[in-house]
Write a protein that holds these residues in place. Structure first.
Motif, PDB file in Angstrom:
ATOM      1  N   UNK A  52      15.792 -15.562 -42.728  1.00  0.00           N
ATOM      2  CA  UNK A  52      15.918 -16.470 -41.592  1.00  0.00           C
ATOM      3  C   UNK A  52      14.629 -17.258 -41.398  1.00  0.00           C
ATOM      4  N   UNK A  53      14.761 -18.531 -41.216  1.00  0.00           N
ATOM      5  CA  UNK A  53      13.585 -19.383 -41.078  1.00  0.00           C
ATOM      6  C   UNK A  53      13.570 -20.029 -39.697  1.00  0.00           C
ATOM      7  N   UNK A  54      12.413 -20.028 -39.103  1.00  0.00           N
ATOM      8  CA  UNK A  54      12.233 -20.720 -37.831  1.00  0.00           C
ATOM      9  C   UNK A  54      11.363 -21.930 -38.100  1.00  0.00           C
ATOM     10  N   UNK A  55      11.877 -23.088 -37.780  1.00  0.00           N
ATOM     11  CA  UNK A  55      11.059 -24.296 -37.930  1.00  0.00           C
ATOM     12  C   UNK A  55      10.333 -24.524 -36.613  1.00  0.00           C
ATOM     13  N   UNK A  56       9.030 -24.476 -36.632  1.00  0.00           N
ATOM     14  CA  UNK A  56       8.359 -24.608 -35.344  1.00  0.00           C
ATOM     15  C   UNK A  56       7.792 -25.999 -35.091  1.00  0.00           C
ATOM     16  N   UNK A  57       7.918 -26.879 -36.049  1.00  0.00           N
ATOM     17  CA  UNK A  57       7.588 -28.285 -35.817  1.00  0.00           C
ATOM     18  C   UNK A  57       6.233 -28.478 -35.154  1.00  0.00           C
ATOM     19  N   UNK A  58       5.250 -27.814 -35.658  1.00  0.00           N
ATOM     20  CA  UNK A  58       3.897 -28.033 -35.156  1.00  0.00           C
ATOM     21  C   UNK A  58       3.596 -27.384 -33.824  1.00  0.00           C
TER      22      UNK A  58
END
Lengths: 569, 574
Positions: A52-58
């Motif tokens: 599972x990947x969480x994209x935290x966008x900076x």
């Protein structure tokens, strides 16, 4: 965020594109979590497929908050707080706090160990996040020492609170505090102090009740902030004599905070101060509210200061390092419970909420206004607590090998605090209507997503007890050095062989039985006047007059004061 | 000095004196004028006075004429283990006069539990028969209980005492708890008395003493090691906190350390009515001597609070005295011979406490403060005499050179120098803690009750000539502000409707009262905690969201009803 299944409690997580913020630096990197631990940090990590990947966008990736002060099971007149370990830790996680340290409060006649086990059991069954426990010493006596040893050596407890207030209940005398400090220092524990002058509070309470003031404003009137700062001053004085570190829980007023800051500046004390959500976010003007229930909601001890500049001042001291950690002292009693004291403010159960709001309030009041940077934010909400209570670097840091307690923090998201939205079981919120910048987007506890966009995925009993070892380096390194360099030294001098006045065999001033009535004055024996005819003379030249005053010999202590001799090893 | 008529006989009985050509120095101004004294009172001040013929004339040109010094703190009869100080009222007041002090205020120290009135009578009798200068008495409250109130009232109404000392040290002997201190302060305020405080934390001292003795330190250095200055500072801070709650003026006796003085100065800045009294010892020397290899010398400095080992302390205290942060000076003169001190030769806690200073006080302050340029001559008069007279309510009878005032005068030579030595001092003890100190500033002539008691280095005193000076309560200098605050500082409750929401039922289980202490941490089988009553928050009563008073801005005006000096008791003073 690509997950339809919110309840999935994957053991593996990949946080991508975030900015990792520790207390010392911030940097962009990905984080890979497995089995509740941080396994990798870096760019282009090689991770197993299907993770599972969480994209935290900076957005910021920070260590989960540690709330160093909660009361989730505090009894009062047969009732307990409405937020128990389940309700309370749910609120904690929702606010970005992934670990709490709760206070075990035994009745003065109870065994610390028994009550500790009770707390331990309740928390194991109910807590949703990792937790640890402080034990409050509500009565000091010889027998308690054995229990303290067991708690420190076998039970993973390294912090104990003593009370300078609550006369005839929890309060200790200065002598007892001295003994307790000496003993706890020997164990390598962190000594926490509830600092208020209980004697004076009792006097003021009587006075104010006798004037017919029974409402919650009486609580603030009977506990003016001088009584808090006086006790802080005294606690630090005693700690300095013993060379014991001291931790002031619940710093509520400017003057108390200033005294801690001064003590630290003088370098004499190893002193820590913990302001709480309430003192950082609001003030004591509400005690004068016409709405009894609203006023009663703010009743906590020490009370919130009526001085409206207090929150700003405390946030400033937190930002510059004069205060080090933040707690919430979350202790939630419903309005009906508070109403036990509707006719007498001294009976209102004490405590305010704050476990859920803590992180956002510190961000809003300190970081968003430019007092504090993001790294210091991490320090005061998490890292310093982990260091002081010896959880570091397992908690309080984003690093390989640390626990995967992580918060993805959005500094721009604003939230309006309201009792309608909160996780707490209370029907009110002392921060009602406050708009806070900064809030958690995703909260990860033990490597699992537990809160996402305000939705909680938790179940009772997930939280683990985190044992803590004594002698935390952050606290005790300096103490150890001082112990060594401050050894006491007497003056070696020849025997005094001059005349000695013979003391008549009158009784020494042992306290005679207090005679309520005045006894007829015993006639003083006539002064013996011929003594001064002794030919022994001290006037004029002395044998050591040729030696200039030896400043080196004068004070055998470094700036930090004098130390106990039973060395810490 | 020239004389008209009468020859100089040992006891000048002349009731009339003219002092010519001197500079009169009061606390507010200095000016040149002659003074005519008759019947112990200043009758005329001015130039070209018309005086009866044959009056003795003192030529004071190139000298100053100042009000006689007032030593606010002496212990000339303090009992200790059956001993009393070597300097009694006779020797002590003789030494006082020799140094330019014409009035002392001695501490009556009753046995704990004994009658204050009886002790007062005993002191009066001793002093009336022995004292050579006017005196007054402070009462030390060595054990507080409610029934003392009657005695205190009697002392105030009939006996002319308006100041009482409270002890925060001497555990299990004189020490009071904070609650007791509060009660006493409340009574003092109500009666208009001055609360004096011996400020040291007795609890800590006792623990430190035990620890040091266990460690094998038995010499006088143990005295100062067991009473570090933080212990003094802490107690001063606490005394101020309590006084603020009780809206009571306080007076810290024996300010010995920089930190303690700072705490007093800060409290004054916050508007407290508080006074601090450094003593000759703390102004003139420091605590380095506790480490002397000579036991007897080290023991001579044993007093409480102890002298600070910080050698910059005297300078600092002199500075605060000069700028008004500290106001009065005493000597805490309490002398024990070396043989008496040696009672504690194997245990520093037994060494009788006290040092000399009644004779040296004026010269030391002149030397350390005025001669160094910290202080002017008017402030010198203020801190050695006038302020004491104002605080303790015998101004302007004492403390001022003016028509109608008592003729307690000192002709002061600012250029005179003197080396302090046990060989030449009046005190009967064999040491002097200021041994070898060279002081600028010395009295040339001392006049007490209109009679010359010192001239040309010769003392002419008579036992029992000193009179008791009674003092009234509610001294203006101290109480004017307190009265104003009392009137302003009424605390008010909030008028609000009766709370009619749900109230949690208090189960009649264990109220949180102190349970009978079981000596061991007896493991009582943890009473099953009541299951938290969780349905309470379902009550329809809600507080969240808007409140009925939300439209009213926070009312700062209503919040704190107290002036800078703190909140006050309501039973007003009049």
């Amino acid at each position: 965020l690509s997950h339809p299944l919110h309840t999935q409690l994957s053991d593996r997580l990949h946080i991508k594109g975030g900015r990792i913020v520790n207390d010392d630096q911030s940097f962009y990197a990905d984080v890979y979590l497995e089995d509740g631990l941080i396994k990798q940090i870096g760019e282009n990590l090689i991770v197993p497929g299907g993770v599972k990947t969480i994209e935290s966008h900076g957005r910021m990736v920070i260590p989960g908050g540690i709330d160093v002060n909660t009361y989730l099971q505090k009894p009062y007149h047969g009732t307990t707080t409405v937020d128990d370990f389940y309700q309370g830790t749910k609120a904690a996680l929702a606010g970005g706090t992934t670990m709490i340290i709760d206070h075990v409060v035994p009745e003065p006649n109870q065994s610390l160990l028994t009550v500790f086990e009770k707390w331990h059991e309740a928390a194991d069954n109910k807590s949703c996040c990792d937790y640890s426990l402080h034990v409050d010493i509500t009565r000091w006596h010889e027998g308690v020492k054995e229990e303290l040893e067991v708690l420190v050596q076998d039970k993973g407890i390294n912090s104990f609170q003593v009370y300078m207030a609550y006369k005839d209940l929890y309060q200790m005398t200065d002598s007892q505090i001295y003994e307790a400090f000496t003993f706890l220092k020997g164990l390598g524990a962190v000594v926490q102090v509830h600092a208020e002058n209980g004697d004076l509070i009792a006097q003021e309470q009587n006075k104010i009740l006798s004037m017919g003031i029974t409402g919650p404003e009486g609580h603030a009137l009977s506990r003016p902030e001088e009584l808090e700062s006086e006790a802080v001053f005294r606690a630090i004085t005693i700690a300095n004599q013993v060379n014991c570190p001291v931790y002031i829980s619940k710093v509520m007023s400017k003057s108390a905070a200033d005294i801690i800051a001064q003590a630290r500046k003088r370098g004499e004390s190893v002193a820590f101060g913990e302001p709480i959500t309430a003192s950082l976010g609001t003030d004591g003007s509400h005690y004068w509210s016409k709405n009894w229930a609203k006023a009663a909601a703010f009743v906590t001890s020490p009370p919130l200061s009526p001085d409206p500049t207090t929150p700003d001042h405390l946030n400033a001291l937190l930002a510059c390092g004069d205060l080090q950690v933040t707690g919430s002292a979350h202790c939630a009693y419903s309005t009906a419970q508070k109403a036990i004291g509707k006719d007498n403010f001294t009976l209102i159960p004490e405590g305010t909420n704050g476990i859920e709001e803590r992180m956002s309030i510190v961000w809003d009041k300190a970081v968003a206004v430019g007092k504090m940077d993001e790294n210091q934010f991490v320090a005061v909400t998490s890292t310093n607590a982990a260091k002081i209570f010896n959880l570091y670097p397992r908690k309080g840091r984003i690093a390989v090998g640390s626990d995967a307690d992580i918060v993805i923090w959005d500094p721009d998201k604003t939230n309006t605090i309201s009792a309608k939205m909160q996780k707490s079981a209370l029907e009110y919120n002392i921060f009602e209507g406050m708009e806070c910048r900064g809030s958690p987007l995703i909260v990860i506890s033990q490597g699992k997503i537990v809160s996402e966009d305000g939705n909680l995925h938790v179940h009772q009993g997930m939280g683990r007890f985190i044992p803590r070892k004594p002698f935390p380096e952050y606290v005790y390194q300096r103490i150890k050095t001082r112990n060594r360099v401050m050894a006491l030294q007497g003056v070696s001098r020849g025997m005094y062989d001059g005349p000695v006045h013979e003391i008549p065999a009158t009784p020494k001033y042992t306290t005679p039985a207090p005679s309520a009535k005045s006894s007829p004055a015993k006639n003083q024996p006539p002064p013996i006047r011929n003594l001064h005819q002794s030919n022994f003379s001290l006037s004029g030249a002395q044998i050591d007059d040729n030696i200039p005053r030896r400043s080196g010999h004068r004070i055998v202590a470094p700036p930090g004061g004098r130390s106990n001799i039973t060395s810490l090893g | 000095m020239s004389y008209q008529g009468k020859k100089n006989i040992p006891r000048i009985t002349s009731d009339r004196l003219v002092i010519k050509g001197g500079k009169i120095v009061n606390d507010d101004q200095s000016f040149y004028a002659d003074i005519y004294v008759e019947d112990g009172i200043i009758k005329q001040i001015g130039e070209n006075l018309i005086v009866p013929g044959g009056v003795k004339t003192i030529n004071a040109s190139s000298y100053m004429v100042i009000p006689g010094g007032i030593d606010v703190n002496t212990n000339l009869h303090m009992p200790y283990m059956g001993m009393t100080p070597a300097d009694d009222f006779y020797n002590g007041t003789k030494a006082a006069l020799a140094g330019g002090t014409t009035m002392i205020m001695d501490h009556v120290l009753p046995e704990p539990g004994s009658s204050l009135l009886a002790a007062y009578d005993q002191w009066r009798e001793l002093a009336d028969t022995k004292a050579c200068c006017d005196y007054s008495l402070h009462l030390d409250i060595t054990r507080w209980h409610e029934s003392l109130r009657e005695e205190i009232e009697a002392l105030i109404k009939d006996k002319g005492v308006n100041s009482f000392l409270v002890f925060m040290a001497y555990k299990d002997k004189y020490q009071c708890t904070d609650s007791q201190v509060y009660e006493m302060f409340s009574i003092m305020r109500e009666l208009g008395a001055i609360a004096l405080v011996h400020a040291e934390n007795g609890d800590i001292i006792e623990e430190e003493q035990k620890r040091l003795l266990e460690f094998g330190i038995t010499g006088p250095e143990g005295h100062v090691l067991s009473r570090p200055e933080e212990v003094e500072t802490e107690a001063v801070y606490r005394a101020i906190t309590i006084a603020k709650q009780a809206n009571c003026p306080i007076y810290i006796t024996k300010v010995m350390s920089k930190d303690a003085a700072d705490v007093i100065a800060q409290a004054r800045r916050k508007g407290m009515v508080i006074y601090g009294e450094p003593i000759a010892a703390s102004l003139g020397t420091d605590g380095s001597h506790y480490w002397s290899k000579n036991w007897a010398k080290a023991a001579a400095f044993v007093m409480s609070p102890p002298l600070s080992p910080d050698s910059s302390t005297p300078d600092y205290l002199n500075s605060l005295l000069s700028c008004g942060d500290l106001q009065v000076t005493g000597s805490a003169h309490c002398t024990f011979t070396t043989a008496q001190k040696a009672v504690g030769k194997d245990n520093f806690t037994l060494i009788p406490e006290g040092g000399n200073g009644v004779e040296e006080r004026m010269s030391i302050i002149w030397d350390k403060s005025v001669a160094t340029g910290k202080m002017d001559e008017n402030e010198f008069v203020a801190v050695t005499s006038t302020n004491a007279a104002k605080i303790f309510n015998f101004y302007p009878r004492k403390g001022r050179v003016a028509v109608g005032c008592d003729a307690d005068l000192v002709i002061w030579n600012p250029k005179g120098t003197k080396i302090i030595s046990a060989k030449s001092h009046i005190s009967v003890v064999e040491y002097n803690i200021f041994e070898g100190m060279e002081c600028r500033g010395a009295p040339v002539v001392v006049i007490s009750q209109g009679k010359i008691v010192l001239e040309e280095g010769n003392l002419h005193v008579t036992e029992g000539t000193g009179r008791f000076i009674p003092r009234k309560t509610f001294s203006d200098y101290v109480y004017k502000r307190i009265k104003a605050r009392n009137w302003m500082a009424e605390v008010r409750g909030v008028p609000r409707g009766i709370y009619d929401g749900p109230v949690h039922d208090v189960t009649s289980t264990t109220k949180a009262v102190p349970s009978t202490p079981s000596s061991r941490g007896s493991v009582c089988p943890g009473k099953a905690q009541m299951v938290p009553v969780r349905n309470l928050h379902q009550s329809g009563f809600t507080l969240s969201g808007t409140q009925m008073d939300d439209h009213i801005p926070r009312r700062t005006a209503q919040r704190i009803m107290a002036p800078p000096g703190g909140r006050s008791n309501i039973n007003s003073l009049s």
